[in-house]
Design a protein around this motif. Structure first.
Motif, PDB file in Angstrom:
ATOM      1  N   GLY A 131       0.309  10.670 -10.663  1.00 49.04           N
ATOM      2  CA  GLY A 131       1.161  11.586  -9.918  1.00 49.04           C
ATOM      3  C   GLY A 131       0.401  12.591  -9.098  1.00 49.04           C
ATOM      4  N   HIS A 132      -0.878  12.325  -8.794  1.00 51.34           N
ATOM      5  CA  HIS A 132      -1.676  13.260  -8.026  1.00 51.34           C
ATOM      6  C   HIS A 132      -1.562  12.959  -6.548  1.00 51.34           C
ATOM      7  CE1 HIS A 132      -4.381  13.662 -11.816  1.00 51.34           C
ATOM      8  NE2 HIS A 132      -3.341  14.477 -11.847  1.00 51.34           N
ATOM      9  N   ARG A 133      -1.802  13.970  -5.724  1.00 52.34           N
ATOM     10  CA  ARG A 133      -1.835  13.788  -4.298  1.00 52.34           C
ATOM     11  C   ARG A 133      -3.139  13.111  -3.883  1.00 52.34           C
ATOM     12  NH1 ARG A 133       1.550  16.612  -1.006  1.00 52.34           N
ATOM     13  NH2 ARG A 133      -0.023  16.579   0.632  1.00 52.34           N
ATOM     14  N   ALA A 134      -3.069  12.352  -2.805  1.00 50.41           N
ATOM     15  CA  ALA A 134      -4.291  11.721  -2.283  1.00 50.41           C
ATOM     16  C   ALA A 134      -5.125  12.743  -1.549  1.00 50.41           C
ATOM     17  CB  ALA A 134      -3.905  10.586  -1.331  1.00 50.41           C
ATOM     18  N   ASP A 135      -6.427  12.553  -1.555  1.00 51.61           N
ATOM     19  CA  ASP A 135      -7.294  13.387  -0.737  1.00 51.61           C
ATOM     20  C   ASP A 135      -7.000  13.124   0.719  1.00 51.61           C
ATOM     21  OD1 ASP A 135      -8.537  14.415  -2.948  1.00 51.61           O
ATOM     22  OD2 ASP A 135     -10.047  12.818  -3.003  1.00 51.61           O
ATOM     23  N   VAL A 136      -7.051  14.154   1.549  1.00 50.87           N
ATOM     24  CA  VAL A 136      -6.799  13.999   2.959  1.00 50.87           C
ATOM     25  C   VAL A 136      -7.990  13.320   3.613  1.00 50.87           C
ATOM     26  CG1 VAL A 136      -6.338  15.209   5.127  1.00 50.87           C
ATOM     27  CG2 VAL A 136      -5.328  16.038   2.993  1.00 50.87           C
ATOM     28  N   SER A 137      -7.731  12.246   4.366  1.00 51.68           N
ATOM     29  CA  SER A 137      -8.795  11.521   5.018  1.00 51.68           C
ATOM     30  C   SER A 137      -9.448  12.373   6.092  1.00 51.68           C
ATOM     31  CB  SER A 137      -8.236  10.241   5.649  1.00 51.68           C
ATOM     32  OG  SER A 137      -9.168   9.646   6.513  1.00 51.68           O
ATOM     33  N   VAL A 152      -1.376   8.892   4.495  1.00 51.46           N
ATOM     34  CA  VAL A 152      -2.654   8.829   3.793  1.00 51.46           C
ATOM     35  C   VAL A 152      -2.489   7.991   2.531  1.00 51.46           C
ATOM     36  CG1 VAL A 152      -4.511  10.159   2.715  1.00 51.46           C
ATOM     37  CG2 VAL A 152      -3.263  11.112   4.675  1.00 51.46           C
ATOM     38  N   GLU A 153      -3.239   6.898   2.451  1.00 50.25           N
ATOM     39  CA  GLU A 153      -3.091   6.008   1.299  1.00 50.25           C
ATOM     40  C   GLU A 153      -3.464   6.706   0.001  1.00 50.25           C
ATOM     41  OE1 GLU A 153      -4.116   1.481  -0.222  1.00 50.25           O
ATOM     42  OE2 GLU A 153      -5.168   2.276   1.539  1.00 50.25           O
ATOM     43  N   ILE A 154      -2.697   6.406  -1.038  1.00 48.50           N
ATOM     44  CA  ILE A 154      -2.894   6.998  -2.360  1.00 48.50           C
ATOM     45  C   ILE A 154      -3.716   6.037  -3.203  1.00 48.50           C
ATOM     46  CG2 ILE A 154      -1.768   7.914  -4.409  1.00 48.50           C
ATOM     47  CD1 ILE A 154       0.772   8.241  -2.689  1.00 48.50           C
ATOM     48  N   GLU A 155      -4.771   6.543  -3.803  1.00 51.12           N
ATOM     49  CA  GLU A 155      -5.571   5.722  -4.707  1.00 51.12           C
ATOM     50  C   GLU A 155      -4.725   5.325  -5.914  1.00 51.12           C
ATOM     51  OE1 GLU A 155      -9.607   7.061  -5.530  1.00 51.12           O
ATOM     52  OE2 GLU A 155      -9.301   8.643  -4.053  1.00 51.12           O
ATOM     53  N   PRO A 156      -4.898   4.106  -6.426  1.00 54.15           N
ATOM     54  CA  PRO A 156      -4.044   3.641  -7.533  1.00 54.15           C
ATOM     55  C   PRO A 156      -4.026   4.568  -8.737  1.00 54.15           C
ATOM     56  CG  PRO A 156      -5.262   1.810  -6.599  1.00 54.15           C
ATOM     57  CD  PRO A 156      -5.790   3.054  -5.923  1.00 54.15           C
ATOM     58  N   HIS A 198       0.843  -1.195   0.000  1.00 53.50           N
ATOM     59  CA  HIS A 198       0.000   0.000   0.000  1.00 53.50           C
ATOM     60  C   HIS A 198       0.880   1.248   0.000  1.00 53.50           C
ATOM     61  CE1 HIS A 198      -3.898  -2.041   0.926  1.00 53.50           C
ATOM     62  NE2 HIS A 198      -3.069  -2.962   1.384  1.00 53.50           N
ATOM     63  N   ASP A 199       0.560   2.190  -0.892  1.00 50.26           N
ATOM     64  CA  ASP A 199       1.331   3.428  -1.008  1.00 50.26           C
ATOM     65  C   ASP A 199       0.649   4.572  -0.271  1.00 50.26           C
ATOM     66  OD1 ASP A 199       3.315   2.287  -2.516  1.00 50.26           O
ATOM     67  OD2 ASP A 199       2.345   2.735  -4.430  1.00 50.26           O
ATOM     68  N   TYR A 200       1.467   5.444   0.341  1.00 48.91           N
ATOM     69  CA  TYR A 200       0.950   6.547   1.137  1.00 48.91           C
ATOM     70  C   TYR A 200       1.678   7.844   0.797  1.00 48.91           C
ATOM     71  CZ  TYR A 200      -0.361   2.560   4.128  1.00 48.91           C
ATOM     72  OH  TYR A 200      -0.837   1.379   4.612  1.00 48.91           O
ATOM     73  N   ARG A 201       0.983   8.937   1.055  1.00 49.12           N
ATOM     74  CA  ARG A 201       1.596  10.260   1.047  1.00 49.12           C
ATOM     75  C   ARG A 201       1.694  10.711   2.503  1.00 49.12           C
ATOM     76  NH1 ARG A 201       4.102  12.439  -3.135  1.00 49.12           N
ATOM     77  NH2 ARG A 201       2.293  12.079  -4.462  1.00 49.12           N
TER      78      ARG A 201
END
Length: 217
Positions: A207-213, A197-201, A174-177
């Protein structure tokens, strides 16, 4: 709970072992989640029958405590699989009540199996004191490091003033930012609690940032 030291798990402990000892997650009467590597460790730590609102194995079987004839605690029979909605809400409530206790913010699961896997993986990764077969991967601006545990990742990131170029992969892929949450508006650079915060595939690939949970404080 006696709060004995159960922090002897490793990242590998969260992987299905087949022949290994059965491990459990207890949701206690306060709504806290605790991982136990074995039934014996769990029964040694728990003190009274109603302390465990739910005891879960990896298959999602829902157990309770009961007494033996000598008044010792033992694991009772399963009530069947735990209910998805109840477990999901209990997990979310626990994360929101004490955000610093669970800083790995996975994407919201849509099935019971995914929820169970996420809970067991998260709890074992949080307490791991050494790596087994897999390590973490920390990438900072193209420079890759392989820390053994989450605590090691924390230490490496704590020395960075900015986390924008950092990504983290846990031993389960699982990848995170990493995001640093400032506890004070006038904090010094590098200070603050780090959440992952996990990054959606599809965001990861683009190369986008994940939404903050919304679990972030």
């Amino acid at each position: 709970m006696k709060r004995i030291d159960v922090n002897t798990g490793t990242a590998h402990d969260a992987e299905p072992s087949g022949a290994g000892a059965q491990d459990y997650v207890v949701v206690d009467d306060q709504g806290d989640f605790t991982y136990y590597p074995s039934e014996a460790t769990m029964l040694e730590d728990l003190e009274y029958v109603d302390e465990a609102a739910s005891i879960l194995d990896r298959a999602g079987n829902d157990f309770r405590l009961t007494f033996e004839k000598d008044r010792k605690l033992r694991l009772g029979s399963s009530f069947g699989r735990v209910e998805f909605t109840w477990l999901c809400q209990a997990w979310m409530n626990n994360r929101r009540r004490d955000p610093k206790a669970h800083r790995l913010l996975r994407l919201y699961p849509t099935t019971l199996d995914a929820l169970l896997a996420g809970i067991f993986e998260t709890l074992t990764l949080e307490i791991a004191i050494q790596a087994a077969n897999s390590t973490w991967v920390l990438d900072v601006g193209g420079e890759e490091m392989h820390p053994e545990t989450l605590k090691d990742v924390d230490r490496l990131l704590a020395g960075l003033d900015h986390l924008e170029l950092a990504t983290v992969r846990d031993p389960f892929g699982h990848d995170y930012r990493p995001i640093r949450h400032a506890t004070h508006p006038f904090r010094t650079l590098g200070a603050g609690v780090i959440y992952y915060v996990e990054i959606e595939p599809h965001r990861r690939e683009a190369g986008h940032r994940a939404d903050v949970s919304d679990s972030l404080p």
